[in-house]
Design a protein around this motif. Structure first.
Motif, PDB file in Angstrom:
ATOM      1  N   THR A   1       0.844  -1.199   0.000  1.00  0.00           N
ATOM      2  CA  THR A   1       0.000   0.000   0.000  1.00  0.00           C
ATOM      3  C   THR A   1       0.880   1.249   0.000  1.00  0.00           C
ATOM      4  O   THR A   1       1.933   1.280   0.644  1.00  0.00           O
TER       5      THR A   1
ATOM      6  N   PRO B   1      -9.302  -3.761  -2.186  1.00  0.00           N
ATOM      7  CA  PRO B   1      -7.922  -4.214  -2.022  1.00  0.00           C
ATOM      8  C   PRO B   1      -6.964  -3.338  -2.838  1.00  0.00           C
ATOM      9  O   PRO B   1      -7.314  -2.867  -3.925  1.00  0.00           O
ATOM     10  N   THR B   2      -5.776  -3.112  -2.301  1.00  0.00           N
ATOM     11  CA  THR B   2      -4.744  -2.388  -3.031  1.00  0.00           C
ATOM     12  C   THR B   2      -4.060  -3.337  -4.006  1.00  0.00           C
ATOM     13  O   THR B   2      -3.650  -4.436  -3.630  1.00  0.00           O
TER      14      THR B   2
ATOM     15  N   LYS C   1      -5.099  -6.277   1.440  1.00  0.00           N
ATOM     16  CA  LYS C   1      -6.344  -5.728   2.013  1.00  0.00           C
ATOM     17  C   LYS C   1      -6.209  -5.666   3.528  1.00  0.00           C
ATOM     18  O   LYS C   1      -5.862  -6.656   4.169  1.00  0.00           O
TER      19      LYS C   1
ATOM     20  N   THR D   1      -3.017  -6.973   7.773  1.00  0.00           N
ATOM     21  CA  THR D   1      -3.089  -6.849   6.315  1.00  0.00           C
ATOM     22  C   THR D   1      -2.448  -8.063   5.652  1.00  0.00           C
ATOM     23  O   THR D   1      -1.224  -8.183   5.589  1.00  0.00           O
TER      24      THR D   1
ATOM     25  N   TYR E   1      -1.391 -10.172   2.318  1.00  0.00           N
ATOM     26  CA  TYR E   1      -1.031  -9.776   0.948  1.00  0.00           C
ATOM     27  C   TYR E   1      -0.474 -10.980   0.199  1.00  0.00           C
ATOM     28  O   TYR E   1      -0.040 -11.970   0.804  1.00  0.00           O
TER      29      TYR E   1
END
Length: 245
Positions: free
Chosen positions: A56, A141-142, A171, A177, A179
């Motif tokens: 992120t 989500p990124t 996310k 978080t 990933y």
């Protein structure tokens, strides 16, 4: 978690001076081409870029500074280390400590760099990344794309570097978080000595598929992260203690 605990404990040794170098790579001339290829593939898995943390965006004023360590299983080349170190022991797992610094840039870009000195070897390593957030929305989500490189130094007999490209997704759920990402690694490896078997210098250029996943836990200013990576056929486990703002 049982494997993660010793990795986190090993972070305390990252800043320690290397008092003995029993596994210096100094006798690559003892390898044939097939053996050199196996060594290069394991080194690519171990020395290629590992993000070990969030993708992120940090924002223009953001920084992420951390200490991390990666353990890579050297299954293909473990028995070769006694040949390439002039009598050192086998290396089943290579432990690579790193100092990592990331900086946020405008428009969803981030840059990062790291430096490493691997204890008991003459391996030094540095590298960097440029990352761009394709999707950056708090409700979604990124999704980010990353280009990275690593470069070996300290080993006079070996020129080695990697370049990589990956796409990741992350996310955040309150403090946690998860990933994951997929990508590809391209490696260039060449010996600066002639092989005793072939009579000429050994070299290998190849690519490997990469898949990884991890989790970051936000404890305010401090972050803890753990990551599992498979590059080629070798697995790596990483742990990170970082400060992000």
């Amino acid at each position: 978690m049982k494997k993660l605990l010793p990795l986190l404990c090993a972070l305390g040794f990252i800043a320690q001076p290397v008092l003995a170098a029993t596994n210096n790579i100094t006798t690559l001339q003892n390898l044939g081409q097939a053996q050199f290829n196996d060594l290069s593939e394991d080194l690519s898995s171990a020395l290629s870029y590992k993000p070990v943390g969030l993708s992120t965006p940090l924002g223009v004023t953001g920084f992420d500074i951390g200490l991390d360590i990666t353990q890579t299983n050297m299954a293909k080349s473990s028995a070769l280390w006694s040949q390439i170190t002039g009598g050192g022991g086998t290396v089943s797992n290579l432990y690579i400590p790193k100092l990592h610094i990331d900086k946020g840039l405008p428009f969803g870009f981030d840059i990062g760099a790291f430096y490493s000195k691997v204890p008991t070897t003459n391996i030094s390593l540095y590298g960097g990344e440029l990352r761009y957030a394709l999707i950056d929305n708090i409700a979604l989500p990124t999704v980010s794309i990353r280009g990275a490189f690593t470069k070996l130094s300290g080993v006079d007999q070996l020129s080695f570097d990697t370049k990589s490209l990956d796409v990741s997704i992350a996310k955040t759920f309150v403090m946690v978080t998860p990933y994951a990402g997929v990508g590809k690694v391209w490696a260039n490896s060449s010996a600066n000595v002639a092989s005793n078997f072939t009579g000429f210098a050994l070299s290998d250029s190849f690519s490997q598929n990469k898949i990884y996943g991890g989790v970051n836990v936000n404890l305010g200013l401090m972050n803890l992260a753990a990551e599992l990576d498979k590059t080629g056929s070798a697995r790596s486990l990483s742990a990170k203690l970082g400060f992000r703002w």
